[in-house]
Design a protein around this motif. Structure first.
Motif, PDB file in Angstrom:
ATOM      1  N   LYS A  13       0.823  -1.207   0.000  1.00  0.00           N
ATOM      2  CA  LYS A  13       0.000   0.000   0.000  1.00  0.00           C
ATOM      3  C   LYS A  13       0.863   1.266   0.000  1.00  0.00           C
ATOM      4  O   LYS A  13       0.485   2.295  -0.564  1.00  0.00           O
ATOM      5  N   SER A  14       2.032   1.207   0.673  1.00  0.00           N
ATOM      6  CA  SER A  14       2.861   2.403   0.804  1.00  0.00           C
ATOM      7  C   SER A  14       3.726   2.665  -0.418  1.00  0.00           C
ATOM      8  O   SER A  14       4.226   3.772  -0.593  1.00  0.00           O
ATOM      9  N   GLU A  15       3.899   1.652  -1.276  1.00  0.00           N
ATOM     10  CA  GLU A  15       4.805   1.792  -2.401  1.00  0.00           C
ATOM     11  C   GLU A  15       4.364   2.851  -3.409  1.00  0.00           C
ATOM     12  O   GLU A  15       5.194   3.623  -3.888  1.00  0.00           O
ATOM     13  N   PRO A  16       3.068   2.929  -3.800  1.00  0.00           N
ATOM     14  CA  PRO A  16       2.674   3.989  -4.734  1.00  0.00           C
ATOM     15  C   PRO A  16       2.998   5.384  -4.228  1.00  0.00           C
ATOM     16  O   PRO A  16       3.382   6.257  -4.999  1.00  0.00           O
ATOM     17  N   ARG A  17       2.852   5.592  -2.915  1.00  0.00           N
ATOM     18  CA  ARG A  17       3.168   6.895  -2.340  1.00  0.00           C
ATOM     19  C   ARG A  17       4.654   7.196  -2.486  1.00  0.00           C
ATOM     20  O   ARG A  17       5.046   8.322  -2.797  1.00  0.00           O
ATOM     21  N   LEU A  18       5.511   6.167  -2.279  1.00  0.00           N
ATOM     22  CA  LEU A  18       6.941   6.373  -2.422  1.00  0.00           C
ATOM     23  C   LEU A  18       7.329   6.636  -3.873  1.00  0.00           C
ATOM     24  O   LEU A  18       8.176   7.476  -4.158  1.00  0.00           O
ATOM     25  N   TYR A  19       6.687   5.920  -4.807  1.00  0.00           N
ATOM     26  CA  TYR A  19       6.966   6.148  -6.222  1.00  0.00           C
ATOM     27  C   TYR A  19       6.574   7.574  -6.621  1.00  0.00           C
ATOM     28  O   TYR A  19       7.279   8.230  -7.395  1.00  0.00           O
TER      29      TYR A  19
END
Length: 366
Positions: A13-19
């Protein structure tokens, strides 16, 4: 209704925010490098040696751009009280004084020495954030900062000449740069929670007026009038160049505030150091500047240090949601006696079955 609350699900879930954050930082780097090189082009090709006037152009286009965004409905300015308006005034003064101190100190020290001292902004940011914001950083973050600072020292290795007053002013400018970066982050994620464009809208007109005043005080305004009166200086080419420069400055300010809000003050300082050595690389390619082996080694060390910092921060941010989910699961786990009562059917009431479920876990950004 079951919800997947596993640590792997939270990390995903957190990966799109990091990208999205990396994309914003990439756009910020592009604007920053483009504006740095374009400023050098204007100073050298058009003999436009008026830094305060150029800063006025930047803040003027920031003002115009923000008002156009308001008129087109891109964002709605937040209502501010007297106290908040005073905060914006103080922030604009900090912005102007930071530039003023930097320009004055450059006349008292060599450029390499100035760049070396300014490369310690991340260290000032860590100290100030720890003291005044009670922030804490891992040992891995501290270690990753060392090659970034040392790399800039090697990358700008040359004539380190300075006066005592120049050293004091350069250190003061470095401290102010760290304070400005931290303040930018606090204003956007703290109690005010201003939209990046809203912050730029509040700051730009005030900073524009202050830079005009400073140009008059330093005598630059008089020199500009004399320069403009000479035949061939003020033509369509320089006007077009200044318009493009102002548009680049507006884009940089917007992406800078957005990136600062999505990341942290420390990350922005690290990005500034990496940008500094990248501008050296591009200057070598475009303006055919010569560098030594020590300079080249410093550039590589800084870039590798930037990659190392990015990897460390990524690991810590992706690990945080997993820890949060695990902690929440333990906190919500029913006790042994409650489990027995549930099995025996002795616990009754009108409480909804879904009350104990973990609906969503949001990891706060730095």
């Amino acid at each position: 209704m079951g919800v997947d609350s596993s640590p792997s699900h939270a990390t995903t879930k957190s990966e799109p925010r990091l990208y999205a954050t990396w994309l914003t930082l990439g756009v910020y780097f592009t604007f920053n490098l483009a504006l740095t090189l374009y400023n050098k082009l204007i100073f050298s090709s058009f003999h436009f040696h008026f830094p305060w006037t150029l800063t006025t152009v930047h803040t003027l286009f920031g003002t115009i751009g923000c008002y156009l965004c308001v008129l087109t409905g891109i964002f709605v300015p937040a209502p501010l009280g007297r106290r908040e308006k005073m905060v914006m005034l103080a922030f604009s003064v900090l912005y102007t004084v930071n530039i003023a101190i930097s320009n004055v100190s450059l006349n008292l020290v060599t450029v390499p020495f100035h760049q070396v001292v300014r490369s310690t902004v991340p260290l000032f940011t860590v100290v100030l954030s720890t003291i005044f914001l009670s922030k804490s950083y891992s040992r891995a973050i501290y270690i990753s900062l060392l090659p970034i600072v040392c790399g800039v020292i090697f990358a700008t290795s040359a004539d380190y000449t300075f006066t005592t007053l120049g050293l004091v002013l350069t250190l003061l400018g470095t401290l102010l740069a760290a304070i400005k970066t931290i303040t930018t982050n606090v204003v956007q994620v703290g109690p005010l929670k201003l939209h990046p464009l809203d912050l730029l809208l509040r700051m730009s007109p005030l900073a524009c007026a202050q830079t005009v005043l400073w140009a008059c005080v330093t005598g630059e305004a008089t020199e500009l009038r004399m320069w403009a009166g000479e035949p061939g200086n003020l033509d369509g080419r320089i006007v077009l160049a200044l318009v493009v420069n102002g548009c680049l400055a507006f884009g940089l300010n917007v992406t800078s505030f957005v990136a600062n809000k999505q990341t942290s003050a420390l990350t922005m300082c690290v990005a500034g150091n990496v940008k500094q050595v990248l501008s050296i690389v591009l200057s070598v390619v475009i303006f055919r500047l010569a560098i030594t082996t020590t300079n080249a080694a410093g550039i590589m060390i800084t870039l590798l240090g930037g990659i190392w910092y990015t990897v460390v921060e990524y690991r810590e941010k992706t690990a945080a949601p997993a820890v949060a989910v695990t902690s929440a699961m333990f906190e919500l786990e029913p006790s042994g006696s409650t489990e027995r009562l549930l099995e025996e059917g002795q616990v009754v009431g009108d409480q909804d079955q879904d009350d104990g479920e973990i609906i969503q876990v949001i990891s706060p950004t730095a």
